[in-house]
Design a protein around this motif. Structure first.
Motif: not given
Length: 407
Positions: A284-307
């Protein structure tokens, strides 16, 4: 650490300066153990050895209040009368960070950025915020009262980029209000690059201007490594990282679970068997979800995950509201929380207590609020705890705990 500012009485921020560093660290461990010792669920906790820090030159951030005049700016703090006190030689800053500050002071003069006079309520430049990466690259943010100086900053920016070859990101942050707020909502990025690469613990985290990152890179790496070790121990199928910031814990958790495209398990021994496609042992594939109020931080995290090809997801939102809106059937196996100094608060602590979440990784920068939150979660027992000295020369520290449900 010897400090001329402290000796002269112009800056007393480092309240423990002068105490031997081993004594500082031991006192922090005692403080944490005493506070948590009053929590019944912490009675059997195993305390790991504390993580020490260099006692000087450890800060990757400089948050400098700008004072003085255009021709003689100060970068540091304000005194009790609102006048600038220059602290460019602060010994807590990493060497490349300290070396950049005189250049930035010269840029203030060159670009004619009038320091904001707090008592008179006039001027433009309020703060200079500098972040240093492990690669020696810099992000510089000028916090200004309005966009009036933008043209001058753009005009002289080539000079600054030439003098500071490691400078990657420069922005203007607009904070028009006369109050003790470090930055405003509007950010104007002036360079082609809009994020700084922060290499920590094998992760290449992308840090955008309004994203939070730990002040001490070396200790942050140890914090994420310990979190990853606990995740490997628990082996959850699903993880939430609440207050995830730029995603350090979530991304480390995903990697610890083997969630890498090549099937490798970061941190495992070279003889460890690989698994296909970022899967758990049962496929099975683990499901990992991050929640953060700062949209800038979420954009940073998403970029790291994708790259980096790490299958972790991130959403912008309030951590407490997100948890309270979750159906009981969707509660994860592990919740990671890394709240600000005020702690989780009664609503989220109560939710964790009643939700049935089997495991919680709680990383706190304030052991007092951690203890208060734990009192509201008696069914979650501390298995392991560790003090990490993120802030030498001060009474502050990080304490990480792994909790498991016993009732």
């Amino acid at each position: 650490m010897q400090c001329a500012y402290f000796d002269a009485g112009v800056c007393r921020s480092c309240t423990h300066l002068g105490e031997p560093y081993p004594d500082q660290l031991a006192a922090k461990v005692t403080h944490a153990q005493t506070l948590l010792g009053d929590v019944p669920s912490a009675a059997g906790a195993v305390w790991l050895d504390p993580v020490a820090s260099p006692s000087a030159g450890f800060r990757n951030k400089a948050k400098m209040v700008v004072g003085g005049t255009v021709d003689a700016p100060t970068l540091g703090i304000l005194d009790e009368l609102g006048r600038g006190v220059d602290l460019q030689g602060c010994g807590l800053h990493s060497e490349p960070l300290a070396a950049a500050l005189p250049v930035l002071a010269a840029f203030v003069t060159r670009a004619r950025l009038e320091p904001y006079d707090v008592p008179a309520r006039r001027g433009e430049l309020k703060h200079v915020l500098v972040t240093l990466s492990a690669d020696g690259e810099l992000m510089v943010r000028f916090v200004v009262r309005s966009t009036e100086p933008e043209a001058r900053v753009r005009k002289h920016l080539p000079w600054l980029l030439d003098v500071l070859p490691g400078l990657r990101v420069v922005s203007l942050n607009v904070q028009p209000e006369h109050k003790a707020v470090l930055e405003g909502a509007r950010e104007i990025v002036l360079t082609e690059a809009s994020s700084l690469l922060m290499r920590v613990g094998g992760l290449d985290l992308h840090l955008r201007p309004q994203s939070f990152f730990q002040t001490n890179t070396q200790v942050a790496a140890a914090l994420y490594a310990q979190g990853a070790a606990w995740v490997r121990d628990v082996r959850p199928r699903s993880v939430w990282d609440l207050y995830c910031g730029v995603g350090g814990f979530a991304l480390a958790a995903a990697r610890a679970l083997g969630a890498l495209p090549d099937g490798s398990v970061p941190g495992a021994s070279s003889g460890a068997a690989s698994r296909p496609g970022g899967t758990l042992p049962d496929g099975s594939v683990p499901d990992v979800l991050g929640v953060e109020v700062s949209e800038e931080a979420v954009a940073s995290a998403t970029l790291t995950a994708s790259t980096q090809g790490i299958p972790a997801r991130f959403v912008a939102g309030d951590a407490t509201a997100f948890a309270l809106a979750t159906a009981p059937s969707d509660v994860p196996d592990l919740v990671i929380v890394n709240p600000p100094r005020r702690g989780l608060g009664p609503a989220l602590a109560t939710w964790l207590e009643t939700s049935g979440v089997p495991n919680v990784l709680y990383s706190s920068c304030n052991a007092r609020t951690l203890a208060a939150d734990l009192q509201a979660m008696p069914s979650l027992t501390i298995r392991t705890a560790q003090v990490l000295d993120m802030f030498p020369q001060t009474p502050h520290y990080e304490v990480a705990t792994l909790l498991s449900r016993t009732a």
